[in-house]
Design an enzyme around this catalytic site. Sequence first.
Site, PDB file in Angstrom:
ATOM      1  N   ASP A  13      21.570  42.097 -14.853  1.00 14.44           N
ATOM      2  CA  ASP A  13      20.349  42.399 -14.095  1.00 14.44           C
ATOM      3  C   ASP A  13      19.184  42.788 -14.992  1.00 14.44           C
ATOM      4  OD1 ASP A  13      21.910  41.960 -11.823  1.00 14.44           O
ATOM      5  OD2 ASP A  13      22.573  44.040 -11.801  1.00 14.44           O
ATOM      6  N   LYS A  16      17.223  38.023 -16.327  1.00  9.12           N
ATOM      7  CA  LYS A  16      17.511  36.695 -16.895  1.00  9.12           C
ATOM      8  C   LYS A  16      16.902  35.586 -16.040  1.00  9.12           C
ATOM      9  CE  LYS A  16      21.904  37.573 -16.634  1.00  9.12           C
ATOM     10  NZ  LYS A  16      21.922  39.003 -16.269  1.00  9.12           N
ATOM     11  N   ASN A  38      29.012  35.971  -8.418  1.00  7.25           N
ATOM     12  CA  ASN A  38      28.889  37.400  -8.726  1.00  7.25           C
ATOM     13  C   ASN A  38      27.482  37.682  -9.265  1.00  7.25           C
ATOM     14  OD1 ASN A  38      29.576  35.868 -10.972  1.00  7.25           O
ATOM     15  ND2 ASN A  38      30.856  37.410 -11.930  1.00  7.25           N
ATOM     16  N   GLY A  40      23.384  37.550  -9.498  1.00  9.28           N
ATOM     17  CA  GLY A  40      22.281  37.586  -8.538  1.00  9.28           C
ATOM     18  C   GLY A  40      20.989  37.656  -9.314  1.00  9.28           C
ATOM     19  N   HIS A  41      20.177  36.636  -9.173  1.00  9.54           N
ATOM     20  CA  HIS A  41      18.909  36.595  -9.907  1.00  9.54           C
ATOM     21  C   HIS A  41      17.769  36.568  -8.899  1.00  9.54           C
ATOM     22  CE1 HIS A  41      21.528  35.592 -13.176  1.00  9.54           C
ATOM     23  NE2 HIS A  41      21.852  34.423 -12.656  1.00  9.54           N
ATOM     24  N   GLN A 223      25.802  37.501 -15.858  1.00 11.52           N
ATOM     25  CA  GLN A 223      26.301  38.777 -16.386  1.00 11.52           C
ATOM     26  C   GLN A 223      25.675  39.073 -17.754  1.00 11.52           C
ATOM     27  OE1 GLN A 223      28.828  36.390 -15.015  1.00 11.52           O
ATOM     28  NE2 GLN A 223      27.964  37.283 -13.205  1.00 11.52           N
TER      29      GLN A 223
HETATM   30  P1  GDP Z   1      19.176  38.970 -13.593  1.00 14.30           P
HETATM   31  O1  GDP Z   1      20.481  39.061 -12.856  1.00 14.30           O
HETATM   32  O2  GDP Z   1      19.301  39.270 -15.040  1.00 14.30           O
HETATM   33  O3  GDP Z   1      18.481  37.663 -13.340  1.00 14.30           O
HETATM   34  O4  GDP Z   1      18.256  40.114 -13.000  1.00 14.30           O
HETATM   35  P2  GDP Z   1      18.044  40.515 -11.436  1.00 14.30           P
HETATM   36  O5  GDP Z   1      17.224  39.464 -10.774  1.00 14.30           O
HETATM   37  O6  GDP Z   1      19.350  40.871 -10.818  1.00 14.30           O
HETATM   38  O7  GDP Z   1      17.247  41.875 -11.593  1.00 14.30           O
HETATM   39  C1  GDP Z   1      16.011  41.910 -12.230  1.00 14.30           C
HETATM   40  C2  GDP Z   1      14.947  42.384 -11.222  1.00 14.30           C
HETATM   41  O8  GDP Z   1      13.810  42.793 -11.924  1.00 14.30           O
HETATM   42  C3  GDP Z   1      14.474  41.309 -10.269  1.00 14.30           C
HETATM   43  O9  GDP Z   1      14.211  41.908  -9.024  1.00 14.30           O
HETATM   44  C4  GDP Z   1      13.187  40.784 -10.903  1.00 14.30           C
HETATM   45  O10 GDP Z   1      12.265  40.280  -9.953  1.00 14.30           O
HETATM   46  C5  GDP Z   1      12.655  42.032 -11.521  1.00 14.30           C
HETATM   47  N1  GDP Z   1      11.889  41.855 -12.754  1.00 14.30           N
HETATM   48  C6  GDP Z   1      12.101  40.986 -13.781  1.00 14.30           C
HETATM   49  N2  GDP Z   1      11.232  41.222 -14.793  1.00 14.30           N
HETATM   50  C7  GDP Z   1      10.458  42.260 -14.398  1.00 14.30           C
HETATM   51  C8  GDP Z   1       9.399  43.004 -15.025  1.00 14.30           C
HETATM   52  O11 GDP Z   1       9.006  42.764 -16.160  1.00 14.30           O
HETATM   53  N3  GDP Z   1       8.866  44.049 -14.307  1.00 14.30           N
HETATM   54  C9  GDP Z   1       9.296  44.368 -13.054  1.00 14.30           C
HETATM   55  N4  GDP Z   1       8.737  45.403 -12.419  1.00 14.30           N
HETATM   56  N5  GDP Z   1      10.290  43.694 -12.440  1.00 14.30           N
HETATM   57  C10 GDP Z   1      10.865  42.668 -13.102  1.00 14.30           C
HETATM   58  P1  IMO Z   2      23.882  39.097 -13.123  1.00 13.78           P
HETATM   59  O1  IMO Z   2      24.088  37.678 -13.565  1.00 13.78           O
HETATM   60  C1  IMO Z   2      25.499  43.140 -12.850  1.00 13.78           C
HETATM   61  C2  IMO Z   2      29.867  43.492 -12.523  1.00 13.78           C
HETATM   62  C3  IMO Z   2      30.427  44.021 -11.218  1.00 13.78           C
HETATM   63  C4  IMO Z   2      31.681  44.722 -11.736  1.00 13.78           C
HETATM   64  C5  IMO Z   2      32.152  43.796 -12.847  1.00 13.78           C
HETATM   65  C6  IMO Z   2      33.247  42.823 -12.427  1.00 13.78           C
HETATM   66  O2  IMO Z   2      23.080  39.233 -11.874  1.00 13.78           O
HETATM   67  O3  IMO Z   2      23.395  39.949 -14.242  1.00 13.78           O
HETATM   68  P2  IMO Z   2      33.243  40.622 -10.936  1.00 13.78           P
HETATM   69  O4  IMO Z   2      32.913  40.423  -9.472  1.00 13.78           O
HETATM   70  O5  IMO Z   2      32.439  39.793 -11.855  1.00 13.78           O
HETATM   71  O6  IMO Z   2      34.719  40.489 -11.193  1.00 13.78           O
HETATM   72  O7  IMO Z   2      32.890  42.176 -11.213  1.00 13.78           O
HETATM   73  O8  IMO Z   2      31.007  43.059 -13.259  1.00 13.78           O
HETATM   74  N1  IMO Z   2      28.972  42.324 -12.376  1.00 13.78           N
HETATM   75  C7  IMO Z   2      27.644  42.382 -12.513  1.00 13.78           C
HETATM   76  N2  IMO Z   2      26.809  43.432 -12.731  1.00 13.78           N
HETATM   77  N3  IMO Z   2      24.993  41.890 -12.801  1.00 13.78           N
HETATM   78  C8  IMO Z   2      25.809  40.820 -12.609  1.00 13.78           C
HETATM   79  O9  IMO Z   2      25.368  39.557 -12.686  1.00 13.78           O
HETATM   80  C9  IMO Z   2      27.194  41.045 -12.422  1.00 13.78           C
HETATM   81  N4  IMO Z   2      28.264  40.245 -12.205  1.00 13.78           N
HETATM   82  C10 IMO Z   2      29.334  41.031 -12.194  1.00 13.78           C
HETATM   83  O10 IMO Z   2      29.531  44.920 -10.606  1.00 13.78           O
HETATM   84  O11 IMO Z   2      31.334  45.945 -12.339  1.00 13.78           O
HETATM   85 MG    MG Z   3      21.343  40.112 -11.316  1.00 16.41          MG
END
Ligand code: GDP
Ligand code: IMO
Ligand code: MG
Length: 430
Positions: A13, A16, A38, A40-41, A223
Amino acid sequence: MPAIVLVGAQWGDEGKGKATDLLGSSVDYVVKFNGGNNAGHTIVVDGEKYALHLLPSGILSPGCTPVIGNGVVIDLAVLFQEIDALQARGIDTSRLVVSANAHLIPPYNRVLDKVTERFLGSRRLGTTGRGIGPTYADKMSRVGIRVQDLYDESILRQKVEAALEVKNQVLAKIYNRRAIEVQEVMDELLKHAERLRPMVVDTGLLLSTALDEDKTVLFEAGQATLLDVDHGTYPFVTSSSAVAAGACTGSGVPPTRIDRVIAILKAYSTRVGEGPFPTELHDDMGEFLRKTGAEYGTTTGRPRRCGWVDTVVGRYATRINGVTDFVVTKLDVLTGLEQVPVCVAYDVAGVRHDEMPMSQSDFHHATPIYEYLPGWWEDISACRTFEDLPVNARRYVERVEELIGARVSTIGVGPGRDETIERHSLLGLD
Ligand code: GDP
Ligand code: IMO
Ligand code: MG
């Protein structure tokens, strides 16, 4: 043109999805090479929010071909739900291709993931419950079901029968759950087979040919480094290879073809699920980061655990992934703090550790050693060059850069595509 790998430097998170989306218009292919739904972007384009799980983030860029590589585990129902939801919003998904060697998540593995977690009680990992672990376990035990099996019904049935012989014993005798019928599994798997058929290709061959033709390929990890099954905080990890090396095994493109490795580092740290997290905050500051950074899981909605940036972790990510460039995201979230703590090392039972401790027990007992940098108050979301940033925000980035040992090429100052500062080209053009 280059082959670029993009990975998470922390526990996931980091942003990416946004970084991949930013590069989407400059690359020809975006390849998801590990994990499944698993991930979530969240990506924000022109104020519109998209949540992607199984689809590579390049799907939002017209002209870019999204690829699901052999290292991914696919829940077919989720794949088509996601495709349908995007199509309903006018996004063209017709270029998507899927590896014939990718594994499928059968319904029994979703059930097993959830019941094992419940059974573990306080020793649970906090998985996403999507069947990821059991499906990778089946892959390694050589009893998995692959995309190509959908197109040979008698082989598919044999595999499902063989799997259920064992899984049903486990479900019924250990977990006291009902047995699952072979036909039930066959029906679920075959439901989408014909819709999937035109997307199934030899993705390894496709990508190697693309690189021969000077196309640009971006490999997008799900991840992150510390959730990697080999290099993460085992057993509190996911079950796939989320580090840069995983891009090769998960796609069929060899290491000699990779040119650059970009790691995404959030300006603070978060973690979902269980496991050690040295800089975790249990106080108002943790709540401040969660609220200001909207740190709630895209996949499960769980509140994310929050803490200060950890440059021991960042340095480790640089080493394990061979990072050439960092993207530091969410710098805007740190605005308004008097001081910003940066973890520079750990104290473990009175001994200073500048590198990740070798043993998990030590990591569990690591206390962060902080350096306190002066904060800034100005709203930075409109900054578009490094020089636009307040001096203390620049100092923060420069100090983190020094500690993690690779250049910070891009900085995120908001969730939108344009809320970005580019210091150096991530494509290696400068
Ligand atoms: P990922 O799994 O690595 O793709 O990240 P996630 O989407 O799960 O979580 C990142 C969150 O941060 C998302 O809600 C993005 O919209 C938000 N985000 C990404 N870059 C920035 C930033 O530079 N500033 C802020 N405030 N939010 C951001
Ligand atoms: P993105 O791509 C954050 C964590 C779960 C748990 C562990 C194992 O959005 O960064 P799993 O279901 O994969 O067997 O769970 O890994 N986990 C993540 N945490 N971002 C993710 O993906 C994750 N995918 C799995 O919370 O601790
Ligand atoms: Mg994510």
